[in-house]
Design a protein around this motif. Structure first.
Motif, PDB file in Angstrom:
ATOM      1  N   VAL A 216      15.796   4.659  24.225  1.00  0.00           N
ATOM      2  CA  VAL A 216      15.203   6.101  23.980  1.00  0.00           C
ATOM      3  C   VAL A 216      13.656   6.109  24.421  1.00  0.00           C
ATOM      4  CG1 VAL A 216      15.044   7.512  21.956  1.00  0.00           C
ATOM      5  CG2 VAL A 216      17.045   6.468  22.145  1.00  0.00           C
ATOM      6  N   THR A 217      12.968   5.247  23.646  1.00  0.00           N
ATOM      7  CA  THR A 217      11.573   4.797  23.921  1.00  0.00           C
ATOM      8  C   THR A 217      11.281   4.002  25.008  1.00  0.00           C
ATOM      9  OG1 THR A 217      10.875   5.904  21.951  1.00  0.00           O
ATOM     10  CG2 THR A 217       9.254   4.464  23.089  1.00  0.00           C
TER      11      THR A 217
ATOM     12  N   THR B 259      14.375  -3.265  22.326  1.00  0.00           N
ATOM     13  CA  THR B 259      15.787  -3.486  22.880  1.00  0.00           C
ATOM     14  C   THR B 259      16.675  -3.819  21.611  1.00  0.00           C
ATOM     15  OG1 THR B 259      14.825  -4.077  24.924  1.00  0.00           O
ATOM     16  CG2 THR B 259      17.360  -4.432  24.471  1.00  0.00           C
ATOM     17  N   ASP B 260      16.928  -2.638  20.799  1.00  0.00           N
ATOM     18  CA  ASP B 260      17.499  -2.905  19.550  1.00  0.00           C
ATOM     19  C   ASP B 260      18.512  -1.726  19.420  1.00  0.00           C
ATOM     20  OD1 ASP B 260      16.122  -0.947  18.534  1.00  0.00           O
ATOM     21  OD2 ASP B 260      14.622  -2.652  17.244  1.00  0.00           O
ATOM     22  N   ARG B 261      19.439  -1.594  18.419  1.00  0.00           N
ATOM     23  CA  ARG B 261      20.363  -0.314  18.433  1.00  0.00           C
ATOM     24  C   ARG B 261      19.642   0.795  18.043  1.00  0.00           C
ATOM     25  NH1 ARG B 261      25.569  -2.078  14.853  1.00  0.00           N
ATOM     26  NH2 ARG B 261      25.359  -3.676  16.686  1.00  0.00           N
ATOM     27  N   ALA B 262      18.558   0.627  17.190  1.00  0.00           N
ATOM     28  CA  ALA B 262      17.963   1.782  17.003  1.00  0.00           C
ATOM     29  C   ALA B 262      17.368   2.701  17.922  1.00  0.00           C
ATOM     30  CB  ALA B 262      16.933   1.714  15.627  1.00  0.00           C
ATOM     31  N   ASN B 263      16.980   2.019  19.120  1.00  0.00           N
ATOM     32  CA  ASN B 263      16.368   2.426  20.027  1.00  0.00           C
ATOM     33  C   ASN B 263      17.282   2.697  21.514  1.00  0.00           C
ATOM     34  OD1 ASN B 263      13.853   3.654  21.593  1.00  0.00           O
ATOM     35  ND2 ASN B 263      13.867   1.403  22.592  1.00  0.00           N
ATOM     36  N   CYS B 264      18.623   2.488  21.206  1.00  0.00           N
ATOM     37  CA  CYS B 264      19.551   2.569  22.332  1.00  0.00           C
ATOM     38  C   CYS B 264      20.440   3.925  22.150  1.00  0.00           C
ATOM     39  CB  CYS B 264      20.528   1.506  22.152  1.00  0.00           C
ATOM     40  SG  CYS B 264      21.831   1.388  23.320  1.00  0.00           S
ATOM     41  N   GLN B 265      20.509   4.589  23.550  1.00  0.00           N
ATOM     42  CA  GLN B 265      21.297   5.705  23.647  1.00  0.00           C
ATOM     43  C   GLN B 265      22.285   5.594  24.892  1.00  0.00           C
ATOM     44  OE1 GLN B 265      19.185   9.331  24.061  1.00  0.00           O
ATOM     45  NE2 GLN B 265      18.062   8.510  25.865  1.00  0.00           N
ATOM     46  N   MET B 266      23.291   6.117  24.931  1.00  0.00           N
ATOM     47  CA  MET B 266      24.108   5.889  25.981  1.00  0.00           C
ATOM     48  C   MET B 266      24.124   7.530  26.977  1.00  0.00           C
ATOM     49  SD  MET B 266      25.501   2.986  25.641  1.00  0.00           S
ATOM     50  CE  MET B 266      26.793   3.098  27.036  1.00  0.00           C
ATOM     51  N   LEU B 267      23.874   7.130  28.195  1.00  0.00           N
ATOM     52  CA  LEU B 267      23.780   8.343  29.013  1.00  0.00           C
ATOM     53  C   LEU B 267      24.644   8.045  30.162  1.00  0.00           C
ATOM     54  CD1 LEU B 267      19.986   8.623  29.354  1.00  0.00           C
ATOM     55  CD2 LEU B 267      21.387   9.956  27.950  1.00  0.00           C
ATOM     56  N   CYS B 268      25.114   9.217  30.644  1.00  0.00           N
ATOM     57  CA  CYS B 268      25.895   9.224  31.924  1.00  0.00           C
ATOM     58  C   CYS B 268      25.205   8.536  33.070  1.00  0.00           C
ATOM     59  CB  CYS B 268      26.608  10.486  32.483  1.00  0.00           C
ATOM     60  SG  CYS B 268      25.347  11.517  32.885  1.00  0.00           S
TER      61      CYS B 268
ATOM     62  N   ARG C 107      15.135  -7.879  28.903  1.00  0.00           N
ATOM     63  CA  ARG C 107      16.519  -8.087  28.629  1.00  0.00           C
ATOM     64  C   ARG C 107      17.155  -6.621  28.253  1.00  0.00           C
ATOM     65  NH1 ARG C 107      16.811 -11.407  23.239  1.00  0.00           N
ATOM     66  NH2 ARG C 107      17.017  -9.175  22.012  1.00  0.00           N
ATOM     67  N   VAL C 108      18.427  -6.742  28.611  1.00  0.00           N
ATOM     68  CA  VAL C 108      19.088  -5.263  28.253  1.00  0.00           C
ATOM     69  C   VAL C 108      20.007  -5.548  26.991  1.00  0.00           C
ATOM     70  CG1 VAL C 108      19.353  -4.951  30.961  1.00  0.00           C
ATOM     71  CG2 VAL C 108      21.204  -6.439  29.697  1.00  0.00           C
ATOM     72  N   PHE C 109      20.494  -4.195  26.668  1.00  0.00           N
ATOM     73  CA  PHE C 109      21.434  -4.227  25.655  1.00  0.00           C
ATOM     74  C   PHE C 109      22.638  -5.162  25.780  1.00  0.00           C
ATOM     75  CE2 PHE C 109      18.992  -0.124  25.518  1.00  0.00           C
ATOM     76  CZ  PHE C 109      18.098  -0.530  24.396  1.00  0.00           C
ATOM     77  N   ASP C 110      23.037  -5.654  24.639  1.00  0.00           N
ATOM     78  CA  ASP C 110      24.316  -6.294  24.610  1.00  0.00           C
ATOM     79  C   ASP C 110      25.629  -5.764  24.632  1.00  0.00           C
ATOM     80  OD1 ASP C 110      24.991  -6.094  21.812  1.00  0.00           O
ATOM     81  OD2 ASP C 110      23.598  -7.741  21.545  1.00  0.00           O
ATOM     82  N   GLU C 111      26.747  -6.078  25.102  1.00  0.00           N
ATOM     83  CA  GLU C 111      27.938  -5.467  24.906  1.00  0.00           C
ATOM     84  C   GLU C 111      28.328  -4.807  23.504  1.00  0.00           C
ATOM     85  OE1 GLU C 111      29.565  -3.971  27.750  1.00  0.00           O
ATOM     86  OE2 GLU C 111      28.099  -5.109  28.853  1.00  0.00           O
TER      87      GLU C 111
ATOM     88  N   TYR D 258      27.946   3.953  21.540  1.00  0.00           N
ATOM     89  CA  TYR D 258      28.860   4.902  22.289  1.00  0.00           C
ATOM     90  C   TYR D 258      29.873   5.193  21.298  1.00  0.00           C
ATOM     91  CZ  TYR D 258      32.749   6.582  25.116  1.00  0.00           C
ATOM     92  OH  TYR D 258      33.877   7.215  25.645  1.00  0.00           O
ATOM     93  N   ALA D 259      30.721   4.510  20.326  1.00  0.00           N
ATOM     94  CA  ALA D 259      31.322   5.171  19.518  1.00  0.00           C
ATOM     95  C   ALA D 259      30.680   6.071  18.566  1.00  0.00           C
ATOM     96  CB  ALA D 259      32.159   3.965  18.612  1.00  0.00           C
ATOM     97  N   LYS D 260      29.503   5.883  18.091  1.00  0.00           N
ATOM     98  CA  LYS D 260      28.715   6.585  17.190  1.00  0.00           C
ATOM     99  C   LYS D 260      28.356   8.078  17.837  1.00  0.00           C
ATOM    100  CE  LYS D 260      24.702   7.055  14.304  1.00  0.00           C
ATOM    101  NZ  LYS D 260      23.398   6.277  13.937  1.00  0.00           N
ATOM    102  N   GLN D 261      28.145   8.231  19.012  1.00  0.00           N
ATOM    103  CA  GLN D 261      27.665   9.104  19.895  1.00  0.00           C
ATOM    104  C   GLN D 261      28.954  10.068  20.185  1.00  0.00           C
ATOM    105  OE1 GLN D 261      23.806   7.559  22.525  1.00  0.00           O
ATOM    106  NE2 GLN D 261      25.345   8.830  23.430  1.00  0.00           N
ATOM    107  N   THR D 262      29.675   9.244  20.421  1.00  0.00           N
ATOM    108  CA  THR D 262      31.121  10.135  20.886  1.00  0.00           C
ATOM    109  C   THR D 262      31.622  10.836  19.870  1.00  0.00           C
ATOM    110  OG1 THR D 262      31.628   8.335  22.451  1.00  0.00           O
ATOM    111  CG2 THR D 262      33.452   9.739  22.057  1.00  0.00           C
ATOM    112  N   ALA D 263      31.769  10.151  18.614  1.00  0.00           N
ATOM    113  CA  ALA D 263      32.162  10.990  17.568  1.00  0.00           C
ATOM    114  C   ALA D 263      31.428  12.089  17.109  1.00  0.00           C
ATOM    115  CB  ALA D 263      32.293   9.937  16.222  1.00  0.00           C
ATOM    116  N   GLN D 264      30.276  11.880  17.147  1.00  0.00           N
ATOM    117  CA  GLN D 264      29.278  12.985  16.795  1.00  0.00           C
ATOM    118  C   GLN D 264      29.309  14.323  17.794  1.00  0.00           C
ATOM    119  OE1 GLN D 264      25.334  10.947  16.724  1.00  0.00           O
ATOM    120  NE2 GLN D 264      25.530  10.532  14.505  1.00  0.00           N
ATOM    121  N   ALA D 265      29.475  13.920  19.176  1.00  0.00           N
ATOM    122  CA  ALA D 265      29.595  14.566  20.326  1.00  0.00           C
ATOM    123  C   ALA D 265      30.781  15.763  19.897  1.00  0.00           C
ATOM    124  CB  ALA D 265      29.635  14.190  21.384  1.00  0.00           C
ATOM    125  N   LYS D 266      31.934  15.136  19.752  1.00  0.00           N
ATOM    126  CA  LYS D 266      33.244  15.599  19.575  1.00  0.00           C
ATOM    127  C   LYS D 266      33.147  16.637  18.185  1.00  0.00           C
ATOM    128  CE  LYS D 266      36.289  12.284  21.690  1.00  0.00           C
ATOM    129  NZ  LYS D 266      37.399  11.197  21.479  1.00  0.00           N
TER     130      LYS D 266
END
Length: 387
Positions: A359-360, A368-377, A308-312, A319-327
């Motif tokens: 991530v793992t 397959t939960d939020r704590a183990n999810c990262q967004m990659l290009c 099962r994949v990550f839901d929308e 994505y929002a969390k990673q983007t804010a931290q990256a900027k």
């Protein structure tokens, strides 16, 4: 092929000398022994369902025609049923008290219990029969094209007719016999019906590596089916030996192919069982049918499991969390791009330009939960794979 229309044969004539083999489910003989009702190229009797067989009897009682029936003239005094054996066997079984039909009051009535005038109506019913003469190839071709009963021949039934002979007779006796005690075990791994030749088709498919017609042609006149039985039993015994748990999802899998690919490998059935139970209990595994091939292949190809994949909602949140931290850091919102030294090191990717990644890896215990999810290009996600 020569055909002659006959209207002088009645149900009573057909039922004179009618012999039905309850064990094999075959209507064998009739017409005072002159008619073979189920030649070896015919399908098994499939009307004994309390509906189709009853419909045949009710049609006779109401005076409805049963449709055209075809006989083959094999000698001056002998005939075979080419088409119509389901209907003939149905009324033959009723006239010989093999099943009952409900009357207008809802009471179950055997033939011997119905009124004399009703008995006469059935027995005196005239049948429309074409008597055919021709070569074997002509007869077989005609048999393949006619479809009177409304139940089309399936592929294996057609092949049985084309390659009829001692091999088909022996093979059907083994794999198309509902009284064979082994069918219960086989049904755990094979989907379908004994009467519709599904077990025989699987056995032939496995031993021939998918070339059933070629195999039947080469073995048509064999007087034993030792190779067929041995190979089939080897596959079944291997499956039941490796997987000591029997699950409904095992039915219909490509066991012949899996046997060829994996039977030479050693397996620990107890370990396989433990891993199977773990995967069945995993809520992220959505394709349980793929578990068996996954385990046979060394638990490597996770695509077989459709994890099962990550839901929308999860993807948008991460994505929002990673983007804010990256900027805030002045780096790319793709963690792997941020580690690089090219133009993408500080690129902020749009959501539709990225994929969710474990991530793992799931196969290494990652959830397959939020704590183990990262967004990659998309480029890095495709390259990361299952590492």
């Amino acid at each position: 092929m020569k055909t002659t229309l006959r209207t002088d044969i009645t149900v009573k004539d057909i039922c004179d000398g009618f012999v039905y083999n309850e064990l094999e489910g075959k209507g064998l003989f009739g017409l005072s022994g002159k008619l073979t009702i189920q030649p070896e190229y015919q399908r098994n009797y499939i009307y004994a369902d309390g509906k189709k067989d009853v419909a045949v009897v009710e049609s006779l009682l109401k005076g409805y025609p049963l449709g055209l029936i075809y006989f083959v003239k094999v000698s001056e005094d002998n005939l075979e049923v080419l088409d119509g054996q389901q209907r003939i066997t149905s009324f033959g079984r009723y006239v010989t008290d093999k099943f009952a039909v409900k009357d207008e009051n809802g009471m179950e009535q055997y033939f011997r219990g119905i009124a004399a005038d009703k008995q006469a109506k059935i027995l005196d019913a005239q049948l429309l029969i074409y008597e055919c003469e021709g070569t074997e190839s002509e007869i077989k071709e005609w048999f393949k094209t006619i479809n009177i009963a409304g139940v089309p021949l399936n592929d294996q039934e057609l092949l049985n007719s084309v390659y009829s002979g001692p091999f088909v007779t022996l093979a059907k006796a083994e794999f198309s016999n509902s009284q064979n005690a082994n069918t219960q075990k086989w049904s755990a791994y094979i989907r379908g019906s004994v009467n519709r030749q599904d077990f025989l088709e699987r056995a032939l498919d496995w031993v021939s590596k998918g070339n059933i017609g070629d195999y039947m042609s080469r073995h048509r006149y064999d007087t034993d089916i030792k190779e067929l039985k041995t190979y089939f039993n080897s596959v079944i015994d291997w499956v039941s030996g490796v997987f000591i748990d029997v699950e409904k999802e095992m039915r219909g899998l490509e066991w012949g192919r899996l046997y060829e690919e994996h039977h030479h490998k050693p397996y620990n059935p107890a370990k396989i069982s433990a891993e199977l139970r773990k995967l069945y209990a995993d809520p992220y595994v959505s394709n349980k049918k793929g578990i068996f091939e996954y385990l046979l292949g060394g638990s490597v190809d996770t695509k077989l499991l459709t994890v099962r994949v990550f839901d929308e909602a999860t993807k948008k949140s991460v994505y929002a969390k990673q983007t804010a931290q990256a900027k805030a850091k002045g780096v790319s919102n793709c963690p792997l791009c941020a580690l690089g030294h090219d133009a993408n090191q500080s690129k902020i990717w749009k959501l539709n330009e990225m994929d969710a990644d474990h991530v793992t890896a799931w196969s290494k215990g990652g959830a397959t939960d939020r704590a183990n999810c990262q967004m990659l290009c998309k480029t890095h996600n495709q390259a990361k794979g299952n590492r």
